[in-house]
Scaffold this motif. Structure first.
Motif, mmCIF file in Angstrom:
data_model
loop_
_atom_site.group_PDB
_atom_site.id
_atom_site.type_symbol
_atom_site.label_atom_id
_atom_site.label_comp_id
_atom_site.label_asym_id
_atom_site.label_seq_id
_atom_site.Cartn_x
_atom_site.Cartn_y
_atom_site.Cartn_z
ATOM 1 N N PRO A 172 0.816 -1.231 0.000
ATOM 2 C CA PRO A 172 0.000 0.000 0.000
ATOM 3 C C PRO A 172 0.843 1.273 0.000
ATOM 4 N N ARG A 173 1.947 1.270 0.717
ATOM 5 C CA ARG A 173 2.789 2.467 0.788
ATOM 6 C C ARG A 173 3.613 2.658 -0.490
ATOM 7 N N LEU A 174 4.026 1.567 -1.108
ATOM 8 C CA LEU A 174 4.972 1.660 -2.230
ATOM 9 C C LEU A 174 4.307 1.738 -3.597
ATOM 10 N N THR A 175 2.996 1.523 -3.652
ATOM 11 C CA THR A 175 2.298 1.596 -4.934
ATOM 12 C C THR A 175 2.454 2.983 -5.563
ATOM 13 N N ASN A 176 2.795 2.989 -6.844
ATOM 14 C CA ASN A 176 2.988 4.231 -7.618
ATOM 15 C C ASN A 176 4.127 5.092 -7.069
ATOM 16 N N THR A 177 5.132 4.448 -6.504
ATOM 17 C CA THR A 177 6.317 5.184 -6.050
ATOM 18 C C THR A 177 7.551 4.607 -6.738
ATOM 19 N N HIS A 178 8.645 5.342 -6.654
ATOM 20 C CA HIS A 178 9.928 4.873 -7.168
ATOM 21 C C HIS A 178 10.794 4.539 -5.961
ATOM 22 N N PHE A 179 11.200 3.267 -5.842
ATOM 23 C CA PHE A 179 11.944 2.883 -4.649
ATOM 24 C C PHE A 179 13.045 1.881 -4.989
ATOM 25 N N ALA A 180 14.084 1.906 -4.165
ATOM 26 C CA ALA A 180 15.172 0.939 -4.275
ATOM 27 C C ALA A 180 14.927 -0.194 -3.291
ATOM 28 N N LEU A 181 15.197 -1.407 -3.726
ATOM 29 C CA LEU A 181 15.023 -2.587 -2.890
ATOM 30 C C LEU A 181 16.402 -3.130 -2.534
ATOM 31 N N VAL A 182 16.721 -3.117 -1.248
ATOM 32 C CA VAL A 182 18.048 -3.512 -0.778
ATOM 33 C C VAL A 182 17.995 -4.880 -0.114
ATOM 34 N N THR A 183 18.773 -5.806 -0.645
ATOM 35 C CA THR A 183 18.930 -7.112 -0.017
ATOM 36 C C THR A 183 20.198 -7.746 -0.574
ATOM 37 N N ASN A 184 20.548 -8.932 -0.062
ATOM 38 C CA ASN A 184 21.743 -9.604 -0.555
ATOM 39 C C ASN A 184 21.566 -10.036 -2.006
ATOM 40 N N ALA A 185 22.652 -10.021 -2.745
ATOM 41 C CA ALA A 185 22.589 -10.288 -4.180
ATOM 42 C C ALA A 185 21.991 -11.662 -4.473
ATOM 43 N N ASN A 186 22.325 -12.669 -3.671
ATOM 44 C CA ASN A 186 21.793 -14.011 -3.920
ATOM 45 C C ASN A 186 20.290 -14.089 -3.645
ATOM 46 N N HIS A 187 19.788 -13.204 -2.804
ATOM 47 C CA HIS A 187 18.380 -13.190 -2.420
ATOM 48 C C HIS A 187 17.548 -12.272 -3.321
ATOM 49 N N GLY A 208 26.310 -7.598 -0.537
ATOM 50 C CA GLY A 208 26.756 -8.835 0.091
ATOM 51 C C GLY A 208 27.124 -9.915 -0.898
ATOM 52 N N TYR A 209 27.873 -9.560 -1.919
ATOM 53 C CA TYR A 209 28.252 -10.528 -2.958
ATOM 54 C C TYR A 209 29.220 -11.569 -2.402
ATOM 55 N N PHE A 210 28.945 -12.838 -2.689
ATOM 56 C CA PHE A 210 29.892 -13.902 -2.382
ATOM 57 C C PHE A 210 30.970 -14.005 -3.461
ATOM 58 N N PHE A 234 23.208 -21.084 -1.387
ATOM 59 C CA PHE A 234 22.591 -21.397 -2.688
ATOM 60 C C PHE A 234 21.383 -22.305 -2.499
ATOM 61 N N PHE A 235 21.553 -23.381 -1.718
ATOM 62 C CA PHE A 235 20.446 -24.315 -1.526
ATOM 63 C C PHE A 235 19.272 -23.639 -0.824
ATOM 64 N N TYR A 236 19.559 -22.750 0.117
ATOM 65 C CA TYR A 236 18.492 -22.019 0.801
ATOM 66 C C TYR A 236 17.684 -21.200 -0.203
ATOM 67 N N GLU A 237 18.386 -20.511 -1.105
ATOM 68 C CA GLU A 237 17.692 -19.711 -2.112
ATOM 69 C C GLU A 237 16.990 -20.586 -3.147
ATOM 70 N N PHE A 238 17.614 -21.697 -3.512
ATOM 71 C CA PHE A 238 17.007 -22.607 -4.486
ATOM 72 C C PHE A 238 15.662 -23.116 -3.982
ATOM 73 N N PHE A 239 15.646 -23.593 -2.740
ATOM 74 C CA PHE A 239 14.387 -24.109 -2.190
ATOM 75 C C PHE A 239 13.400 -22.972 -1.910
ATOM 76 N N GLY A 240 13.920 -21.777 -1.614
ATOM 77 C CA GLY A 240 13.045 -20.624 -1.462
ATOM 78 C C GLY A 240 12.351 -20.276 -2.764
ATOM 79 N N GLN A 241 13.080 -20.321 -3.851
ATOM 80 C CA GLN A 241 12.479 -20.049 -5.157
ATOM 81 C C GLN A 241 11.531 -21.164 -5.575
ATOM 82 N N LEU A 242 11.874 -22.405 -5.219
ATOM 83 C CA LEU A 242 10.972 -23.527 -5.519
ATOM 84 C C LEU A 242 9.656 -23.364 -4.785
#
Length: 248
Positions: A172-187, A208-210, A234-242
């Motif tokens: 609700p807050r971010l709709t129709n706004t321009h924003f940067a999303l910060v998280t680790n590169a693998n995520h 946080g690049y490995f 990697f496996f954590y992200e793989f199963f997260g995406q699955l």
């Protein structure tokens, strides 16, 4: 049923170290009764332990996730928000707020400050609930930002348990706004998908690049616990995406 807890539990049970330990335990239990099976189990455990701890394997697994989005650069248009996704910390009154952050939260906070230096007009949003701590990760990151001299506006989103929650609660807050999303590169690929599913159009700000470009020393080619951690990520992200794909 608590699906959040179930997801976390299954994710932990599918980690490489659990598989390796299971195979080693199986080899011990079957050493006298089923020696052939025990030998195969021990061989696989050794193979996985060596392979998952080798830089060539860990880098090749995680690099495609990290290279999906470029690093953030100054935008031509105004930036409304900088969203720092939650990770982890451990509250300890003997330490400063920034020292209580685990590496992933510290990396995200630093990247948030870097983006804020390019776009001082933006409001920072810190995110993350208090899952196993008395203080939410959103509040702790906010405290660390203030401790390090950030004087801009900070909003906390301290009810979100995971990335999917963060996207839904912030929509609700971010709709129709321009924003940067910060998280680790693998995520970042998984995070971008969750926010885009809410009809939002974030600009990725990975950190946080490995895997980094540069020469390797001969020591880097020995099996190493850091490489095993990289493979587990990697496996954590793989199963997260699955999980993300199955739910969609």
């Amino acid at each position: 049923m608590d699906w959040f807890l179930l997801k976390k539990l299954v994710g932990q049970l599918l980690q490489p170290m659990i598989l390796i330990l299971f195979l080693m335990l199986l080899a011990l239990l079957l050493f006298h009764s089923r020696r052939h099976v025990a030998r195969v189990s021990l061989f696989l455990a050794t193979l996985f332990l060596f392979g998952f701890s080798f830089i060539g394997v860990s880098n090749s697994l995680i690099a495609p996730y990290e290279q999906r989005y470029p690093t953030f650069s100054q935008q031509q248009q105004r930036l409304d928000y900088i969203v720092i996704l939650g990770c982890a910390h451990t509250s300890d009154d003997n330490l400063g707020a920034s020292q209580q952050l685990q590496i992933c939260s510290l990396q995200r906070m630093v990247e948030g400050m870097r983006v804020a230096n390019m776009h001082p007009e933006a409001t920072i949003i810190t995110s993350g609930a208090a899952l196993y701590d008395s203080t939410s990760n959103a509040q702790k990151v906010k405290q660390a930002l203030i401790e390090l001299g950030f004087s801009g506006d900070i909003i906390t989103n301290d009810k979100a348990k995971d990335t999917e929650d963060e996207a839904m609660l912030l929509m609700p807050r971010l709709t129709n706004t321009h924003f940067a999303l910060v998280t680790n590169a693998n995520h970042m690929p998984r995070a971008m998908t969750y926010f885009e599913q809410q009809g939002l159009t974030p600009t990725a700000a990975p950190t946080g690049y490995f895997v980094k470009q540069g020469a390797l020393s001969w020591q880097d080619y020995f099996p190493d616990a850091n490489q095993l951690h990289k493979t587990e990520t990697f496996f954590y992200e793989f199963f997260g995406q699955l999980w993300q794909w199955l739910k969609s």
